[in-house]
Design a protein around this motif. Structure first.
Motif, PDB file in Angstrom:
ATOM      1  N   PRO A   1      -3.776  35.679  17.695  1.00 29.32           N
ATOM      2  CA  PRO A   1      -2.518  36.502  17.195  1.00 29.32           C
ATOM      3  C   PRO A   1      -2.508  35.886  15.596  1.00 29.32           C
ATOM      4  O   PRO A   1      -3.072  34.925  15.313  1.00 29.32           O
ATOM      5  CB  PRO A   1      -1.369  36.205  17.963  1.00 29.32           C
ATOM      6  N   ALA A   2      -1.460  36.810  14.800  1.00 26.78           N
ATOM      7  CA  ALA A   2      -1.570  36.137  13.668  1.00 26.78           C
ATOM      8  C   ALA A   2      -0.479  35.133  13.493  1.00 26.78           C
ATOM      9  O   ALA A   2       0.348  34.813  14.677  1.00 26.78           O
ATOM     10  CB  ALA A   2      -0.914  37.636  12.936  1.00 26.78           C
ATOM     11  N   GLY A   3      -0.697  34.400  12.385  1.00 22.90           N
ATOM     12  CA  GLY A   3       0.403  33.341  12.289  1.00 22.90           C
ATOM     13  C   GLY A   3      -0.185  31.914  12.981  1.00 22.90           C
ATOM     14  O   GLY A   3       0.530  31.192  12.985  1.00 22.90           O
ATOM     15  N   LEU A   4      -1.183  31.812  13.474  1.00 18.07           N
ATOM     16  CA  LEU A   4      -1.813  30.792  14.138  1.00 18.07           C
ATOM     17  C   LEU A   4      -2.364  29.675  13.094  1.00 18.07           C
ATOM     18  O   LEU A   4      -3.178  29.997  11.926  1.00 18.07           O
ATOM     19  CB  LEU A   4      -2.569  30.905  15.082  1.00 18.07           C
TER      20      LEU A   4
ATOM     21  N   MET B   1       3.264  28.840   8.497  1.00 16.56           N
ATOM     22  CA  MET B   1       2.900  28.809   9.868  1.00 16.56           C
ATOM     23  C   MET B   1       1.242  28.504   9.841  1.00 16.56           C
ATOM     24  O   MET B   1       0.809  27.716  10.641  1.00 16.56           O
ATOM     25  CB  MET B   1       3.191  29.810  10.911  1.00 16.56           C
TER      26      MET B   1
ATOM     27  N   PRO C   1       1.457  23.353  14.273  1.00 12.43           N
ATOM     28  CA  PRO C   1       2.697  23.526  15.236  1.00 12.43           C
ATOM     29  C   PRO C   1       3.587  22.121  15.301  1.00 12.43           C
ATOM     30  O   PRO C   1       4.693  22.333  15.298  1.00 12.43           O
ATOM     31  CB  PRO C   1       2.451  24.209  16.496  1.00 12.43           C
TER      32      PRO C   1
ATOM     33  N   VAL D   1       6.957  30.765  25.847  1.00 11.23           N
ATOM     34  CA  VAL D   1       5.639  30.584  25.366  1.00 11.23           C
ATOM     35  C   VAL D   1       4.548  31.262  26.083  1.00 11.23           C
ATOM     36  O   VAL D   1       3.622  32.116  25.642  1.00 11.23           O
ATOM     37  CB  VAL D   1       5.022  29.241  24.626  1.00 11.23           C
TER      38      VAL D   1
ATOM     39  N   LEU E   1      11.588  30.105  19.165  1.00 10.88           N
ATOM     40  CA  LEU E   1      11.056  29.332  18.289  1.00 10.88           C
ATOM     41  C   LEU E   1       9.628  28.804  18.569  1.00 10.88           C
ATOM     42  O   LEU E   1       8.634  29.008  17.794  1.00 10.88           O
ATOM     43  CB  LEU E   1      12.130  28.098  17.982  1.00 10.88           C
ATOM     44  N   LEU E   2       9.386  27.875  19.685  1.00  7.76           N
ATOM     45  CA  LEU E   2       8.118  27.460  19.785  1.00  7.76           C
ATOM     46  C   LEU E   2       6.885  28.753  19.824  1.00  7.76           C
ATOM     47  O   LEU E   2       5.687  28.488  19.660  1.00  7.76           O
ATOM     48  CB  LEU E   2       8.102  26.644  21.159  1.00  7.76           C
TER      49      LEU E   2
ATOM     50  N   SER F   1       6.941  31.479  18.664  1.00  5.97           N
ATOM     51  CA  SER F   1       6.754  31.773  17.282  1.00  5.97           C
ATOM     52  C   SER F   1       5.871  30.882  16.584  1.00  5.97           C
ATOM     53  O   SER F   1       4.658  31.327  16.080  1.00  5.97           O
ATOM     54  CB  SER F   1       7.824  32.095  16.298  1.00  5.97           C
ATOM     55  N   LEU F   2       5.962  29.487  16.809  1.00  8.10           N
ATOM     56  CA  LEU F   2       5.142  28.496  16.102  1.00  8.10           C
ATOM     57  C   LEU F   2       3.651  28.556  16.704  1.00  8.10           C
ATOM     58  O   LEU F   2       2.866  28.395  15.991  1.00  8.10           O
ATOM     59  CB  LEU F   2       5.920  27.203  16.292  1.00  8.10           C
ATOM     60  N   PHE F   3       3.779  28.680  18.201  1.00  9.25           N
ATOM     61  CA  PHE F   3       2.448  28.400  18.642  1.00  9.25           C
ATOM     62  C   PHE F   3       1.612  29.735  18.710  1.00  9.25           C
ATOM     63  O   PHE F   3       0.323  29.609  18.920  1.00  9.25           O
ATOM     64  CB  PHE F   3       2.583  27.647  19.998  1.00  9.25           C
ATOM     65  N   THR F   4       2.385  30.866  18.723  1.00  8.05           N
ATOM     66  CA  THR F   4       1.229  32.068  19.119  1.00  8.05           C
ATOM     67  C   THR F   4       1.687  33.277  18.189  1.00  8.05           C
ATOM     68  O   THR F   4       0.920  34.179  17.994  1.00  8.05           O
ATOM     69  CB  THR F   4       1.783  32.881  20.511  1.00  8.05           C
ATOM     70  N   GLY F   5       2.411  33.073  17.204  1.00  7.51           N
ATOM     71  CA  GLY F   5       2.748  34.074  16.324  1.00  7.51           C
ATOM     72  C   GLY F   5       3.618  35.051  16.748  1.00  7.51           C
ATOM     73  O   GLY F   5       4.007  36.020  15.825  1.00  7.51           O
TER      74      GLY F   5
END
Lengths: 263, 282, 185
Positions: free
Chosen positions: A5-8, A127, A132, C21, C65-66, C68-72
């Motif tokens: 996905p995006a943002g990785l 991000m 992370p 997540v 939050l996690l 979003s950080l780990f998978t977008g």
């Protein structure tokens, strides 16, 4: 899960990649505050230029940087239409049922869409350029002053780090369960709403049982080794900000002040 | 059921920095009624291969044929595939979830269009094959059993569909010696009754004893393929590639190095005993 | 009712956060399931129910939050409203489960769940309207977003959660709420 996905996070060695994660997070918050407070259309033009510069500095491929916003075309359209039709009913051109489109609404719609776009791309740059783990560490660091008002931040930090360690294991386990049940003939989809709920049970129930089993084992092991949740442990030491971190922070702070004053 | 892989490749996350080739240009055939063992180091593509055969993943290239039909072809009967191919994953006990043992074991049968009597007799047979008394366990919660019992319940859940091809991924991991023996005996019985078996295991000893044939993978490619006696005969090449051979073969090799004339294809315990007894008499 | 030690509550919360997540990723494989099942809400509600409101609150904040950080997903711009919504679910389900005692495990469960789901949606809607969207968010959009498109999710969660709770109790992983009722039945 063959697709990313995006943002990785994508490893790199740019100035932006090397900044301290906590400093970067603060910078993002400052920039977001500035963007939200920008009113003049020209201001948004400046932001787009600044953002292009940032992406260039971070050496992120533009496609990757814009990926988070790219899939949301319909959402921008929705923002635009909602504002166009409802924002300033008293200045409406025409009135059709509840829809009262106005030029003020159109302008506001463009503004909100631009804002959301900028927020998305900026957070995406953060991000994509920060691992992370470093980011969660940064959250812990920024939230640690909360302990002065009685919030058990150390316990929360412990929970977060355990949660992060569980993610890969549970992902693998969940994928395994999904495949095992598929091989047994499970169908996770059903047209009927009630059945739809039950259709995912062969997946969800084992996932929760497996996850709670792991939690049970780990907490027993921790208690056996004398871990107590109420003991205060030594506070984590964080590395101090370096000159480049301070520079980035002051640049962002300056941008925030300028945009908030000028609007 | 026969299985044929034609030039099968599988790539994860293509076009990203995380791209990994799990399986590369793999071609092999497993004949109907065979008991095939799959070996290789972690990450050699074993799991990917069985998931491809079970139709749980799509290959990026090549074809997988079951009884001569391409399983990823347009008109292939996927539901039929689920019935005819049973998969016992690693630690299968995790898949139990229903309120009663009977319901859980029968879970896989719900879309087959079987009558209640057919389902019940199949569930009963599967449970009894796994050493349970149907009447005693059918209304209990499967989650309340011990670890080893749960494993057997989960295997019963796969057997209930009477698969023609049974795929097992490290089915012996974590079982006690009695449990291993019982499961292996059962697999032998099923195989004699005509079930094709494909078993992934890192346990060279077990595969040498039970499997007709060993498929050895290395870095996603076919490294060796043939009867255990043939595959393990090439002792030095396997050692050079960091692949362990069965203990019987190790013992035979040690004796050969001391001048005993023991064939390189000695891989089963009984064979080794015969060889030693033979030399001794001389 | 047996109590769970703080350490165990902490680790259960960690696992629930991790599931926030993991589950949306798993549901990714099922066609358009994410928007119907709202898979992230399930571990958050469960965490509040089992571990109490402070842990539920943390789970609701940290889960999105996690993720979003780990998978977008969710993208960062959706994160604040989503975190507020989930935090409300975890917190309210934790508070309700402490005060609602009808002597029937499932009645308690349904009351807590419905209460948490409704108040979570109200709080999230208010937060969105007041803070995150600064006036560009209308009452109509909120009602549509939450009650119409979210209705199947509510129904599905009411089907799923009691079954999951009962599976966890049968596996002996969480204590029964009313042990005496269980031994009678």
């Amino acid at each position: 899960m063959n697709r990313l996905p995006a943002g990785l996070y994508q490893p790199g060695d740019s100035v932006v990649h090397r900044l301290d994660a906590a400093a970067k997070l603060l910078c993002l918050l400052l920039l977001l505050a500035a963007v939200v407070n920008t009113a003049a259309p020209a201001g948004y033009g400046v932001w787009v230029l600044l953002l292009a510069l940032l992406i260039r500095l971070a050496r992120i491929p533009p496609r990757t940087a814009l990926a988070s916003a790219a899939g949301l075309g319909w959402f921008f359209l929705l923002i635009l239409l909602m504002n166009l039709c409802f924002y300033a009913p008293e200045q409406a051109w025409v009135s059709v049922w509840i829809f009262r489109p106005s030029s003020a609404g159109l302008l506001q719609g463009l503004r909100v869409a631009a804002r959301v776009f900028l927020l998305l791309v900026m957070s995406n740059v953060l991000m994509v350029s920060t691992p992370p783990l470093a980011l969660t560490g940064a959250f812990e660091r920024l939230l640690s002053p909360l302990r002065f008002i009685g919030v058990p931040t150390e316990l929360a930090a412990m929970i977060l780090s355990v949660a992060i360690q569980f993610i890969p294991t549970l992902l693998e386990e969940t994928d395994g369960i999904r495949k095992a049940q598929t091989a047994r003939g499970a169908r996770f989809d059903s047209p009927n709403l009630w059945e739809k709920g039950k259709a995912v049970l062969p997946l969800l129930a084992p996932v929760f049982v497996a996850a709670f089993q792991r939690a049970d084992e780990l907490s027993l092991a921790m208690e056996a080794r004398g871990y107590r949740a109420d003991i205060r442990r030594g506070r984590k030491k964080y590395p101090p900000f370096r000159a480049c971190d301070w520079l980035a922070l002051s640049l962002c702070a300056a941008a925030a002040v300028i945009f908030i004053i000028i609007r | 059921m026969s299985v044929e892989l034609r030039n099968v490749s599988c790539v994860y996350a293509p076009g990203t920095p995380y791209e990994t080739r799990a399986v590369t240009e793999l071609s092999l055939t497993i004949r109907d009624g065979e008991f095939a063992g799959v070996m290789g180091k972690t990450g050699c593509g074993k799991s990917t291969m069985i998931q491809l055969i079970a139709g749980l993943m799509r290959p990026s290239g090549g074809q997988i044929l079951l009884d001569g039909q391409d399983i990823n072809g347009k008109n292939f009967d996927r539901d039929g595939l689920r019935r005819r191919v049973g998969v016992v994953f690693q630690f299968p006990e995790i898949q139990l979830f229903e309120t009663t043992v009977k319901r859980d074991v029968a879970f896989g049968l719900r879309h087959f269009g079987w009558t209640e009597e057919e389902k019940e007799s199949s569930v009963r047979e599967a449970l009894e094959r796994m050493g349970f008394s149907y009447e005693a366990v059918k209304d209990k919660s499967p989650l309340g059993f011990s670890g080893g019992e749960k494993r057997r319940l989960a295997v019963a859940g796969v057997l209930a569909a009477r698969p023609e091809l049974l795929i097992l991924d490290e089915p012996l991991a974590g079982l006690d010696p009695l449990g291993r023996e019982a499961l292996l005996t059962l697999l032998g019985e099923l195989n004699r009754d005509g079930t094709t078996i494909l078993m992934v295991s890192h346990d060279a000893d077990t595969l040498a004893e039970y499997a007709d044939r060993i498929i050895l993978l290395k870095d996603g490619r076919l490294f060796r393929d043939g009867p255990a006696a043939e595959v393990f005969a090439d002792y030095d090449a396997l050692k050079d590639n960091g692949i362990g051979v069965c203990r019987v073969r190790e013992a035979a090799e040690a004796l050969r190095r001391r001048g005993w004339e023991i064939p390189a294809g000695t891989v089963r315990y009984g064979q080794l005993l015969d060889e030693i007894a033979g030399r001794w008499r001389q | 009712m047996q109590t769970i030690s703080t350490v165990k509550k902490a680790i259960l919360t960690a696992v629930c956060i991790a599931l926030c997540v993991v589950l949306p990723q798993a549901f990714h494989a099922i066609p358009n399931a994410g928007s119907i099942y709202l898979p992230m809400h399930i571990p958050v509600l469960l965490c509040g129910l089992i571990c109490g409101w402070p842990f539920g609150l943390l789970c609701g904040l940290a889960g999105p939050l996690l993720s979003s950080l780990f998978t977008g997903m969710p993208p960062a711009a959706y994160l604040p409203p989503m975190a507020v919504e989930c935090a409300a679910y975890g917190c309210v389900s934790g508070i309700l489960t402490r005060f609602v005692r009808t002597k029937n495990t499932y009645a308690d469960l349904y009351i807590c769940l419905i209460g948490a789901m409704l108040s979570g949606r109200v709080i999230a809607g208010l937060a969105r309207a007041l803070i995150f969207a600064g006036g560009s968010y209308s009452m109509a959009a909120w009602a549509t977003g939450y009650f119409v498109t979210g209705l199947p999710g509510i129904v599905i969660q009411l089907v799923l959660l009691p079954v999951i709770v009962s599976a966890l109790m049968r596996a002996g992983l969480i204590p029964a709420r009313y042990p005496e009722v269980r031994s009678d039945g």
